[in-house]
Enzyme design. Structure first.
Site, PDB file in Angstrom:
ATOM      1  N   LYS A 233       2.195  -4.030   2.874  1.00 11.64           N
ATOM      2  CA  LYS A 233       1.809  -4.475   1.539  1.00 11.64           C
ATOM      3  C   LYS A 233       2.793  -5.531   1.034  1.00 11.64           C
ATOM      4  O   LYS A 233       3.952  -5.543   1.441  1.00 11.64           O
ATOM      5  CB  LYS A 233       1.858  -3.281   0.560  1.00 11.64           C
ATOM      6  CG  LYS A 233       0.731  -2.286   0.734  1.00 11.64           C
ATOM      7  CD  LYS A 233       0.819  -1.191  -0.325  1.00 11.64           C
ATOM      8  CE  LYS A 233      -0.285  -0.169  -0.142  1.00 11.64           C
ATOM      9  NZ  LYS A 233      -1.634  -0.700  -0.373  1.00 11.64           N
TER      10      LYS A 233
ATOM     11  N   ARG B 276      -8.022   7.319   4.249  1.00 11.04           N
ATOM     12  CA  ARG B 276      -9.247   7.862   4.840  1.00 11.04           C
ATOM     13  C   ARG B 276      -8.969   8.509   6.203  1.00 11.04           C
ATOM     14  O   ARG B 276      -9.701   9.377   6.638  1.00 11.04           O
ATOM     15  CB  ARG B 276     -10.308   6.764   4.912  1.00 11.04           C
ATOM     16  CG  ARG B 276      -9.909   5.566   5.687  1.00 11.04           C
ATOM     17  CD  ARG B 276     -10.771   4.335   5.375  1.00 11.04           C
ATOM     18  NE  ARG B 276     -10.317   3.637   4.168  1.00 11.04           N
ATOM     19  CZ  ARG B 276     -10.894   2.559   3.686  1.00 11.04           C
ATOM     20  NH1 ARG B 276     -11.958   2.045   4.271  1.00 11.04           N
ATOM     21  NH2 ARG B 276     -10.440   1.982   2.582  1.00 11.04           N
TER      22      ARG B 276
HETATM   23  N1  BES Z   1      -3.107   3.680  -1.521  1.00  7.34           N
HETATM   24  C1  BES Z   1      -3.856   2.502  -1.333  1.00  7.34           C
HETATM   25  C2  BES Z   1      -4.856   2.253  -2.453  1.00  7.34           C
HETATM   26  C3  BES Z   1      -4.298   1.746  -3.745  1.00  7.34           C
HETATM   27  C4  BES Z   1      -4.015   0.426  -3.919  1.00  7.34           C
HETATM   28  C5  BES Z   1      -4.140   2.596  -4.807  1.00  7.34           C
HETATM   29  C6  BES Z   1      -3.531  -0.043  -5.134  1.00  7.34           C
HETATM   30  C7  BES Z   1      -3.674   2.141  -6.020  1.00  7.34           C
HETATM   31  C8  BES Z   1      -3.373   0.816  -6.179  1.00  7.34           C
HETATM   32  C9  BES Z   1      -4.632   2.587  -0.024  1.00  7.34           C
HETATM   33  O1  BES Z   1      -4.028   3.283   0.980  1.00  7.34           O
HETATM   34  C10 BES Z   1      -4.837   1.194   0.439  1.00  7.34           C
HETATM   35  O2  BES Z   1      -3.883   0.570   0.760  1.00  7.34           O
HETATM   36  N2  BES Z   1      -6.083   0.750   0.456  1.00  7.34           N
HETATM   37  C11 BES Z   1      -6.395  -0.572   0.854  1.00  7.34           C
HETATM   38  C12 BES Z   1      -7.655  -0.515   1.667  1.00  7.34           C
HETATM   39  C13 BES Z   1      -7.997  -1.817   2.310  1.00  7.34           C
HETATM   40  C14 BES Z   1      -6.985  -2.167   3.366  1.00  7.34           C
HETATM   41  C15 BES Z   1      -9.378  -1.704   2.909  1.00  7.34           C
HETATM   42  C16 BES Z   1      -6.613  -1.410  -0.410  1.00  7.34           C
HETATM   43  O3  BES Z   1      -7.219  -0.908  -1.357  1.00  7.34           O
HETATM   44  O4  BES Z   1      -6.134  -2.532  -0.440  1.00  7.34           O
HETATM   45 MN    MN Z   2      -2.737   2.042   2.113  1.00 10.32          MN
END
Ligand code: BES
Ligand code: MN
Ligand code: ZN
Length: 499
Positions: free
Chosen positions: A280, A354
């Site tokens: 990230k 997931r």
């Molecule tokens: N934990 C995150 C989701 C999230 C992002 C929660 C920002 C709260 C704020 C999750 O594990 C994630 O990183 N999801 C990705 C999925 C994507 C790679 C398809 C996302 O939402 O960017």
């Molecule tokens: Mn994630």
């Protein structure tokens, strides 16, 4: 804080502080009228001086009211009477509690105007008051060396109702509200705790601790070796990238001796999500310590449930892991085999939630659930779609979806349903495995739920995406404890504790 309920005349209460509502402009609520009468028009004459006219957010502390037995009266603005609703009531409660907490009164009696019974019943209003008071008094200072707590915090709050006949309902609201508040605090504490302290093992230990407190709650924690035996290849692929071992926390609450099918709650327990190899960006990455809020809400809900000794069976399952980059971490393109036997191509290692949930959902089948609800901070897309006010809801069962929407509505912990149409499933097609772990551009919250739906075909299942609702960002950064209230309300309803 200690809460209780009492019936009586507001002007005859012997208390350090009586809290009364004032409508704008300078209109006395019924209880305030009673006190005004007893004090020969003292309140009226104060209001005439113009120090407070009853706008929301206003408060005025008065001392030594003639004709009463209380040491102080705190007037709280409730806005215009016509617009006085649940949210105005909650706002007034919050304001009153903050005021009392920073002052010198350690005990108070709350006597705010009743809401229109056509829209909000007494039980709901009083339970709101408890939950809101709890929120206003919440502090997280476990990691400060000098926490500076309020010198004389409010310790005891009594909710006053006018009629003896209302006392039973009021007591029920207090009992339920307190249990929900306790569950919310637990979920918030776990959420706010930093990732270096709140590891998968820490989460497991907190669950075990709850288990020791209640004879009806059995807690079991599976380690990585046991998960390997179960062939949880998706879950374990995430924790391979971290030095902290993954844990599968299983909390079985047996409240119904009739051995009815349990409600199964599954909560994502990602104690820190750096994204893995698909790392990230650094701004606000600290907030990914909140990626275990789904798990925390499940633990909080089980705490509430056990505290109330609800006559229902509930199983809480929390797959817990970190998601970090490492030489042994998942790589984009890797293919793993889930416990269900379905294979998954990991195109983005940041879509890890997931991967944990799918194996936990497959595991949940062994409990022969009445319903399964998973709770997860699953997608950034949900924050874009719904912001922070609504939790995203997706379900393969309309009755269950409506039950959840209704529960959320009742405790002001609302969800909003998104579609789970077949058309979206195609986005998960993979050239090399049974499915990909991401669904490409568009409908990210929906395709994430589509992914989960492939592991819950046999169940009445709903998914709650709390990415937006689980915590607040900015200066008031902190976990919200959602959706503990929604889930506990649903369990109260299912166990026939509500009318
Ligand atoms: N934990 C995150 C989701 C999230 C992002 C929660 C920002 C709260 C704020 C999750 O594990 C994630 O990183 N999801 C990705 C999925 C994507 C790679 C398809 C996302 O939402 O960017
Ligand atoms: Mn994630
Ligand atoms: Zn995550």
């Amino acid at each position: 804080m200690n809460y209780n309920a009492k019936a009586g005349n507001p002007s005859r209460q012997r208390t350090p502080c009586l809290v009364l509502g004032i409508f704008s402009k300078r209109k006395l609520s019924d209880a305030a009228k009673t006190v005004d009468h007893a004090s020969s028009g003292f309140l009226t004459s104060i209001l005439k001086k113009g120090d407070m006219d009853g706008e929301p957010g206003q408060t005025l502390m008065l001392y030594d009211l003639p004709g009463t037995l209380c040491e102080r009266v705190l007037l709280v603005g409730c806005g215009t009477q016509k617009d006085y609703d649940r949210s105005k009531h909650s706002e007034a409660v919050g304001k009153a509690i903050s005021e009392l907490n920073s002052g010198h009164t350690m005990e108070a009696i709350l006597c705010l105007p009743a809401l229109n019974p056509a829209t909000t019943d007494l039980y709901t209003q009083l339970r709101d008051a408890i939950i809101k008071s709890n929120e206003a008094a919440y502090r997280f200072d476990q990691c400060k060396s000098d926490p500076k707590p309020p010198k004389r915090p409010l310790k005891k709050l009594t909710l006053l109702v006018s009629d003896r006949k209302e006392l039973k309902i009021a007591q029920k609201a207090v009992t339920h509200g307190q249990a929900i508040a306790h569950g919310i605090n637990l979920a918030k504490d776990l959420g706010n705790m930093p990732g270096n302290i709140c590891t998968p093992s820490h989460l497991a230990e907190q669950a075990r601790r709850l288990g020791r407190k209640s004879s009806k709650l059995k807690v079991k924690v599976l380690d990585e070796k046991q998960m390997e035996t179960l062939k949880m290849g998706a879950l374990l692929s995430v924790s391979r990238g971290s030095r902290q071992p993954a844990k599968l926390i299983i909390m079985e609450y047996h409240g119904d001796p009739a051995k009815s099918k349990p409600v199964v709650l599954v909560g994502k327990g990602l104690t820190f999500d750096a994204g893995g190899i698909s790392i990230k960006p650094s701004p606000a990455m600290d907030e990914m310590k909140y990626d275990m809020c789904g798990g925390a809400s499940v633990i909080g809900t089980l705490a509430a449930c056990a505290g109330l000794e609800l006559p229902i069976n509930v199983v809480g399952i929390v797959p817990a892991s970190e998601n970090l980059p490492d030489g042994d971490a998942n790589k984009p393109g890797d293919i793993v085999t889930s416990m269900s036997g379905q294979t998954i191509e990991i195109l983005n290692t940041d879509a890890e939630g997931r991967l944990l949930l799918c194996d936990a959902l497959t595991y949940s089948e062994r409990f022969n659930p009445a319903i399964v609800i998973d709770v997860a901070t699953l997608t950034g897309a949900c924050v874009i779609a719904l912001g922070s006010h609504a939790t995203g809801l997706l379900s393969n069962n309309d009755a269950l979806a409506n039950e959840i929407l209704d529960a959320g509505e009742h405790c002001n912990d609302r969800a909003w349903r998104l579609p789970l149409w077949e058309e979206y499933q195609k986005q998960l097609d993979s050239n090399f495995a049974d499915m990909a772990n991401i669904g490409g551009k568009g409908g990210g919250t929906i395709t994430a739920a589509c992914f989960l739906s492939r592991f819950t075909k046999k169940q009445k299942w709903a998914h709650l995406d709390i990415a937006g609702s689980a915590w607040r960002s900015g200066t008031h950064k902190g976990a919200t404890g959602r959706p503990v209230a929604l889930l506990t309300h649903l369990l109260l309803k299912r166990s026939k504790q509500l009318l």
